[in-house]
Write an enzyme that holds these catalytic residues in place. Sequence first.
Site, PDB file in Angstrom:
ATOM      1  N   GLY A  25       1.090  -1.348   0.195  1.00  0.00           N
ATOM      2  CA  GLY A  25      -0.098   0.167  -0.114  1.00  0.00           C
ATOM      3  C   GLY A  25       0.489   1.055   0.046  1.00  0.00           C
ATOM      4  N   SER A  26       0.598   1.983   0.573  1.00  0.00           N
ATOM      5  CA  SER A  26       1.121   3.726   0.444  1.00  0.00           C
ATOM      6  C   SER A  26       1.833   3.974   1.118  1.00  0.00           C
ATOM      7  CB  SER A  26       0.976   5.022   0.243  1.00  0.00           C
ATOM      8  OG  SER A  26      -0.835   4.796   1.447  1.00  0.00           O
ATOM      9  N   GLU A  28       4.094   1.575   2.886  1.00  0.00           N
ATOM     10  CA  GLU A  28       5.111   0.484   1.999  1.00  0.00           C
ATOM     11  C   GLU A  28       6.402   0.979   1.053  1.00  0.00           C
ATOM     12  OE1 GLU A  28       1.473  -0.573   2.250  1.00  0.00           O
ATOM     13  OE2 GLU A  28       2.135  -0.879   4.499  1.00  0.00           O
ATOM     14  N   HIS A  70       0.192  -4.207   4.207  1.00  0.00           N
ATOM     15  CA  HIS A  70       0.330  -2.633   4.330  1.00  0.00           C
ATOM     16  C   HIS A  70      -0.407  -2.760   5.667  1.00  0.00           C
ATOM     17  CE1 HIS A  70      -1.799   0.745   3.686  1.00  0.00           C
ATOM     18  NE2 HIS A  70      -2.266   0.492   3.466  1.00  0.00           N
ATOM     19  N   HIS A 278      -7.665 -32.758  18.603  1.00  0.00           N
ATOM     20  CA  HIS A 278      -8.509 -31.574  17.662  1.00  0.00           C
ATOM     21  C   HIS A 278      -9.812 -32.358  18.085  1.00  0.00           C
ATOM     22  CE1 HIS A 278     -10.321 -30.594  13.901  1.00  0.00           C
ATOM     23  NE2 HIS A 278     -10.851 -29.978  14.359  1.00  0.00           N
ATOM     24  N   GLY A 396      -4.513 -25.608  11.196  1.00  0.00           N
ATOM     25  CA  GLY A 396      -5.557 -25.866   9.966  1.00  0.00           C
ATOM     26  C   GLY A 396      -6.550 -25.023   9.483  1.00  0.00           C
TER      27      GLY A 396
HETATM   28  N1  TZD Z   1     -12.081 -21.388   7.895  1.00  0.00           N
HETATM   29  C1  TZD Z   1     -10.783 -21.251   7.682  1.00  0.00           C
HETATM   30  C2  TZD Z   1      -9.743 -20.297   7.411  1.00  0.00           C
HETATM   31  N2  TZD Z   1     -10.544 -22.683   8.193  1.00  0.00           N
HETATM   32  C3  TZD Z   1     -11.183 -24.439   8.625  1.00  0.00           C
HETATM   33  N3  TZD Z   1     -10.707 -24.937   9.080  1.00  0.00           N
HETATM   34  C4  TZD Z   1     -12.907 -23.578   8.646  1.00  0.00           C
HETATM   35  C5  TZD Z   1     -12.754 -22.046   8.039  1.00  0.00           C
HETATM   36  C6  TZD Z   1     -13.608 -25.001   8.521  1.00  0.00           C
HETATM   37  N4  TZD Z   1     -13.588 -25.686   7.748  1.00  0.00           N
HETATM   38  C7  TZD Z   1     -12.701 -27.089   8.086  1.00  0.00           C
HETATM   39  O1  TZD Z   1     -12.389 -26.969   9.489  1.00  0.00           O
HETATM   40  S1  TZD Z   1     -12.755 -28.514   7.117  1.00  0.00           S
HETATM   41  C8  TZD Z   1     -13.700 -27.347   5.945  1.00  0.00           C
HETATM   42  C9  TZD Z   1     -13.745 -26.113   6.473  1.00  0.00           C
HETATM   43  C10 TZD Z   1     -14.580 -24.731   5.820  1.00  0.00           C
HETATM   44  C11 TZD Z   1     -14.182 -27.754   4.618  1.00  0.00           C
HETATM   45  C12 TZD Z   1     -13.028 -28.031   3.804  1.00  0.00           C
HETATM   46  O2  TZD Z   1     -13.498 -28.474   2.464  1.00  0.00           O
HETATM   47  P1  TZD Z   1     -12.393 -29.396   1.233  1.00  0.00           P
HETATM   48  O3  TZD Z   1     -12.565 -30.029   1.427  1.00  0.00           O
HETATM   49  O4  TZD Z   1     -13.772 -29.073   0.036  1.00  0.00           O
HETATM   50  O5  TZD Z   1     -11.657 -28.467   1.551  1.00  0.00           O
HETATM   51  P2  TZD Z   1     -13.342 -31.654   2.456  1.00  0.00           P
HETATM   52  O6  TZD Z   1     -12.185 -33.113   1.456  1.00  0.00           O
HETATM   53  O7  TZD Z   1     -14.709 -31.673   1.182  1.00  0.00           O
HETATM   54  O8  TZD Z   1     -13.706 -31.716   3.546  1.00  0.00           O
END
Ligand code: TZD
Length: 520
Positions: A25-26, A28, A70, A278, A396
Amino acid sequence: MPTVRRIVHEFLERNGLTTVFGNPGSNELPFLADLPPSFQYVLGLHEGVVVGMADGYAQATGRPVLVNLHAAAGSGNAMGALTNAVHSRSPLVLTAGQQVRSAIGLEAMLANVEATNLMRPLVAWSGEPATASDVPRAVAQAVFEADVQRRPTYLSVPYDDWAQEVEADTVLDRSVRRGAAPTEEQLAELVARFEQARNPALVLGGDIDTAGLFDRAVAFAEHRSVPTWVAPSPFRLPFPNRHVLFRGVLPAGIGAVSSALEGHDLVLVLGAPVFRYHQHVPGPYLPEGTRLVQVTDDAGAATRAPMGDALIADPGVVLEALLDRTAPRPTEPGYVPNPEPATAPHALHPEQVFAALRDTQPDDAIYVVESTSTNSAWWRQMDLRRGGSYFFPAAGGLGFGLPAAVGMAMGRPDRPVVAVVGDGSANYGITALWSAARYGVPVTFVILRNGTYGALRWFGELLGTPDVPGTEIPGLDFTRIAEGYGVPATTVSDEAALRARLAVGGLQLIQVDTYPTSPE
Ligand code: TZD
Ligand code: CA
């Protein structure tokens, strides 16, 4: 007298931070002016993608990496991706532009109010120098802290500082290194505990792979025929997944870990937190009669563990001591063949996709995986025998897969890189396709299109909340999106077509229609 900018550019150059991932951005622009020719600026179109690419690059090279973002809006966009970099222990040095000093207090547009607090929960250190003349020292601190703590840092710099002149003795020609060898007494005690164990087990974490200890871990497991697991929720693979001594990735529930380790009197955990659980599956942390020893150089991972004894030290030194000082009880090395891939009534089963990858890709291929419902299929069909072969978002946080694959391929041009990403996950980091095309980075992107957030449907069953809204994602065509970003793309729906596309390699996107499965 030299400018702050020149002193800092030279410091970064001497320390090898010449690949800059950013979105400007500006605020930077003054830092980016007059970058020496040895620098390469890699533009990402969204800050989550910038950090994802830098994370991949840092994990590929093992070195601190400079990121330029930014102010508050850009830094805020980066935070989701930063959670992954924290847990993969990637030394990212985030720098962001601040308004000119005189405009911060009056909250002019683009002032980053409380800049040092913005990232505080995630970073090892954050700062904003009190004077322009302190900028070079603060940059050095941001780099050294990221390196020795193996955690991202954040530095906010008012943009009028860069053109200020400073004394030439601010050159900062210094180094900071860390040595973390255990004492002789600590080593002797650990070796004795291992020797006295009747049926020990080894649990390895991602840090083993990061430290380049994959082959040494295999050597030790074979030296003593130790059954070996990978710690729960792995972000890298520290052991060959079809090795005869491999027992699998530990499940990510408390009770389930305990059941898996039944029968072992000693569990030696190297280079992992204890543990990254988890799913909430209560139970005892360990089976009755099982003792645990954790060796990690991450002091926080040692102090927050709920059970076991911990030694804060370099796991590599401990591995060498165990190899040197324990009597051999060797196993013949060998690999367990993969089972026949499962098939599905319509579309390809993910196991068929992974078997095709295994059969068509070279042994040294690097896989960046962000497909959440296909875990068990992945480990059944893959046969990964080398270090640095497998990467997964460490916290994750989706949006890692596509960008990290691009950064990985830039950091390791000697190895082919394949991104294996779900049709849900792909959307969070989609603009990385543009960076791949723009810089000609040869990544093969495989998108598994099952039309759903598969993992969430599975979780819904587990939590007793099936059929919640917001889990179906029909109507996405990644070939058309990819073409818009300049990446050639095809859809495949049968095995022969998939194998033919995979044999081609290089920069391309392959959209595969897959059958929904569950992660376990
Ligand atoms: N947003 C973010 C940034 N991270 C997350 N982990 C999630 C939402 C929640 N989330 C999961 O933990 S798994 C998943 C979501 C939305 C589904 C991913 O779908 P995909 O894979 O199509 O990549 P699968 O194999 O169909 O589960
Ligand atoms: Ca999906």
